[in-house]
Design a protein around this motif. Structure first.
Motif, short mmCIF file in Angstrom:
data_model
loop_
_atom_site.label_atom_id
_atom_site.label_comp_id
_atom_site.label_asym_id
_atom_site.label_seq_id
_atom_site.Cartn_x
_atom_site.Cartn_y
_atom_site.Cartn_z
N LEU A 315 -31.88 -4.29 -31.13
CA LEU A 315 -30.91 -3.37 -30.52
C LEU A 315 -31.49 -1.96 -30.61
CD1 LEU A 315 -27.99 -2.94 -29.42
CD2 LEU A 315 -27.31 -2.52 -31.78
N ALA A 316 -31.49 -1.23 -29.48
CA ALA A 316 -32.18 0.06 -29.46
C ALA A 316 -31.44 1.10 -28.66
CB ALA A 316 -33.59 -0.12 -28.88
N THR A 317 -31.74 2.37 -28.98
CA THR A 317 -31.12 3.49 -28.24
C THR A 317 -31.78 3.74 -26.89
OG1 THR A 317 -32.62 5.10 -29.23
CG2 THR A 317 -30.52 4.71 -30.37
N ASP A 318 -33.10 3.45 -26.78
CA ASP A 318 -33.86 3.86 -25.59
C ASP A 318 -33.69 5.36 -25.32
OD1 ASP A 318 -35.58 3.65 -23.40
OD2 ASP A 318 -33.96 3.18 -22.02
N THR A 319 -33.69 6.17 -26.34
CA THR A 319 -33.72 7.63 -26.15
C THR A 319 -34.84 7.97 -25.18
OG1 THR A 319 -33.11 7.93 -28.46
CG2 THR A 319 -34.13 9.81 -27.36
N GLY A 320 -34.69 8.83 -24.18
CA GLY A 320 -33.55 9.49 -23.71
C GLY A 320 -32.94 8.91 -22.44
N GLY A 321 -33.32 7.64 -22.04
CA GLY A 321 -32.53 6.96 -21.01
C GLY A 321 -31.20 6.58 -21.63
N GLY A 322 -31.24 6.22 -22.91
CA GLY A 322 -30.01 6.02 -23.67
C GLY A 322 -29.36 7.35 -23.94
N SER A 323 -28.06 7.33 -24.18
CA SER A 323 -27.32 8.59 -24.25
C SER A 323 -26.97 9.00 -25.67
CB SER A 323 -26.05 8.46 -23.41
OG SER A 323 -25.32 7.33 -23.82
N SER A 324 -27.61 8.40 -26.67
CA SER A 324 -27.27 8.74 -28.05
C SER A 324 -28.45 8.45 -28.98
CB SER A 324 -26.07 7.92 -28.51
OG SER A 324 -25.79 8.15 -29.87
N PHE A 325 -28.56 9.21 -30.06
CA PHE A 325 -29.54 8.92 -31.11
C PHE A 325 -28.93 7.99 -32.17
CE2 PHE A 325 -30.78 12.99 -29.35
CZ PHE A 325 -32.14 12.83 -29.18
N SER A 326 -27.64 7.71 -32.04
CA SER A 326 -26.92 7.00 -33.10
C SER A 326 -26.92 5.49 -32.90
CB SER A 326 -25.46 7.49 -33.13
OG SER A 326 -24.67 6.63 -33.92
N MET A 327 -27.35 4.76 -33.92
CA MET A 327 -27.27 3.30 -33.83
C MET A 327 -25.82 2.81 -33.98
SD MET A 327 -30.17 2.04 -32.99
CE MET A 327 -30.12 0.30 -33.41
N LEU A 328 -24.94 3.62 -34.56
CA LEU A 328 -23.52 3.25 -34.56
C LEU A 328 -23.01 3.26 -33.12
CD1 LEU A 328 -22.29 5.35 -37.63
CD2 LEU A 328 -22.51 2.84 -37.51
N ARG A 329 -23.28 4.33 -32.41
CA ARG A 329 -22.87 4.43 -31.00
C ARG A 329 -23.49 3.30 -30.18
NH1 ARG A 329 -20.63 3.84 -27.42
NH2 ARG A 329 -20.83 4.78 -25.37
N THR A 330 -24.72 2.94 -30.54
CA THR A 330 -25.43 1.87 -29.82
C THR A 330 -24.78 0.51 -30.09
OG1 THR A 330 -27.42 3.22 -29.97
CG2 THR A 330 -27.74 0.90 -29.43
N MET A 331 -24.35 0.30 -31.35
CA MET A 331 -23.60 -0.94 -31.65
C MET A 331 -22.31 -0.98 -30.83
SD MET A 331 -23.65 -1.38 -35.79
CE MET A 331 -24.72 -0.25 -36.63
N ALA A 332 -21.64 0.17 -30.72
CA ALA A 332 -20.39 0.21 -29.95
C ALA A 332 -20.65 -0.16 -28.50
CB ALA A 332 -19.76 1.61 -30.04
N ALA A 333 -21.74 0.37 -27.95
CA ALA A 333 -22.08 0.05 -26.55
C ALA A 333 -22.42 -1.43 -26.40
CB ALA A 333 -23.23 0.93 -26.09
#
Ligand code: GUN
Ligand code: ZN
Length: 426
Positions: A315-333
């Motif tokens: 599970l990854a953020t894909d910064t900066g195509g992803g919109s957050s640096f947070s893995m909590l936010r990434t889990m939520a997504a």
């Protein structure tokens, strides 16, 4: 001197996708003892105090002590262009990404962004990332130098592109091979650093470049290889025109020596049955990037099928195509994408994906991603009542997962109370 930290200690003795939520153990009044960069013991707080009476003790109360978050697909050079409006993948690359990546020809700028990036990821509790750099070798040096100074276990590679990018961002098949090899020889295995062979994706590499990097991978099998696969439907159609004889997108990698165990395939949303079969056969890893896939409008990753087929999924953020640096936010997504596909991922599964699942995808789960004796001491301490909104929601919790889920859905860097890298508080 040994360090003993106390709190609610989370560890895994199985995979919650296979063994259910009970694969995650949470010692409600637990302790972790760290020495020499490693975890030397874990158990109840009482037992740890007795066994290590001279340890330096830090009591984190009811905070959750977890393995540090592991983010296996990021582009650190895109730190400054995160949350750029209104484009889909190819336009987004041309409008925002490539102009920004040009700036990394300047080593001072690369160093500034690398340090800013690690400040942000550590503030979010992420202790290991696997990053694309830019085509500039200096961008790899800047990244590894910053990671090494912080004692991080980190993965990265020079992004290779020899077509369909601005001329200032193109290498050649030969220079990609030569520069990658030189960087690999310089950094791979130094301290906690690993070099990753990095063709950006098939549209920006000629077949010759893919072959050269396939050869480099064959010569260096202890390296991982990372690239992008089937992220958007327009991209897939473009790949078909660029590689007219390929059976499918994956075949553009497979036919050039770039499919294998140790391959990290980012996104992997719109896969054909043959592609899934081959990925399973070789034991490859897929990296789910849910905030990116919704932000750039790419699609909904099929977690249920990929896990059922036995694929390693990170599970990854894909910064900066992803919109957050947070893995909590990434889990939520990831939870929200699961809901849209009719699969409710359990919080135990989400947490596992952000820690041990991602470690497994990186083939590093014997070193990071769990709290057991012998693992490296990269930990995050999470406040489960970090905001008023979260706190009032957890008041009703009857189970530990009910008290963790509001932090998954609403938490951010405010929930990160402490981060330990190789046993040291950052
Ligand atoms: N495909 C090729 N390059 C990129 C990138 O930088 N970000 C994303 N999300 N997809 C890509
Ligand atoms: Zn990416």
């Amino acid at each position: 001197m040994a360090e003993l930290i106390l709190g609610q200690v989370l560890s895994y003795h199985g995979d919650p996708f296979i063994h259910g939520p009970d694969a995650v153990h949470i010692e409600r009044q637990g302790g972790v003892v760290m020495l020499g960069g490693e975890i030397v013991a874990t158990g109840t707080a009482d037992a740890m105090r007795k066994a290590y009476p001279r340890a330096n003790v830090t009591d984190h109360g009811t905070c959750l002590i977890s393995p540090g978050f592991i983010d296996p697909h990021v582009h650190y050079p895109q730190t400054a262009i995160i949350a750029s409006w209104g484009k889909r993948l190819i336009d987004w690359l041309n409008t925002y990404t490539f102009p920004e990546e040009m700036r990394f020809a300047d080593p001072a700028y690369a160093s500034e962004i690398a340090n800013r990036y690690f400040d942000l990821t550590l503030a979010n509790g992420t202790t290991t990332v696997c990053s694309y750099a830019t085509i500039h070798p200096e961008s790899v040096d800047a990244f590894f130098t910053a990671a090494q100074a912080r004692g991080l276990r980190t993965y990265a590679g020079k992004t290779c592109m020899d077509r369909n990018a601005p001329s200032g961002l193109q290498d050649t098949a030969k220079s990609a091979y030569d520069d990658s090899k030189r960087l690999l020889d310089k950094w791979h295995g130094q301290d906690r650093l690993s070099y990753v062979i990095t063709p950006r994706f098939s549209p920006t590499s000629t077949p010759d470049q893919l072959s050269a990097l396939g050869a480099l991978w064959a010569e260096n099998q202890s390296c991982l290889m990372q690239t992008h696969l089937s992220e958007q439907t327009d991209e897939i159609a473009w790949v078909k025109t660029l590689y007219p004889t390929a059976r499918d997108y994956l075949d553009t990698y497979e036919s050039h020596g770039l499919l294998g165990m140790g391959g990290l395939y980012g996104h992997a949303i719109h896969l054909e049955p043959r592609e899934v079969d081959r990925l399973v056969e070789v034991g490859a890893s897929l990296i789910h990037c849910p905030t990116s896939n919704t932000f750039i409008g790419s699609g909904l990753f099929d977690m249920e099928t990929m896990v059922a087929r036995g694929l390693r999924v990170g599970l990854a953020t894909d910064t900066g195509g992803g919109s957050s640096f947070s893995m909590l936010r990434t889990m939520a997504a990831a939870y929200e994408v699961g809901q849209l596909r009719g699969t409710s991922l359990h919080p135990a599964q989400l947490w596992w994906l952000a820690t041990q699942g991602s470690a497994r995808a990186l083939r590093a789960d014997h070193k990071i991603g769990n709290i057991t004796a012998g693992m490296e001491a990269d930990l995050v301490v999470i406040d489960l009542a970090s905001t008023a909104a979260i706190e009032q929601s957890t008041r009703r919790a009857e189970t530990i997962w009910q008290s963790i889920f509001p932090t998954i859905m609403m938490g951010d860097d405010r929930a990160v109370k402490a981060v330990y890298v190789a046993g040291k508080l950052t």
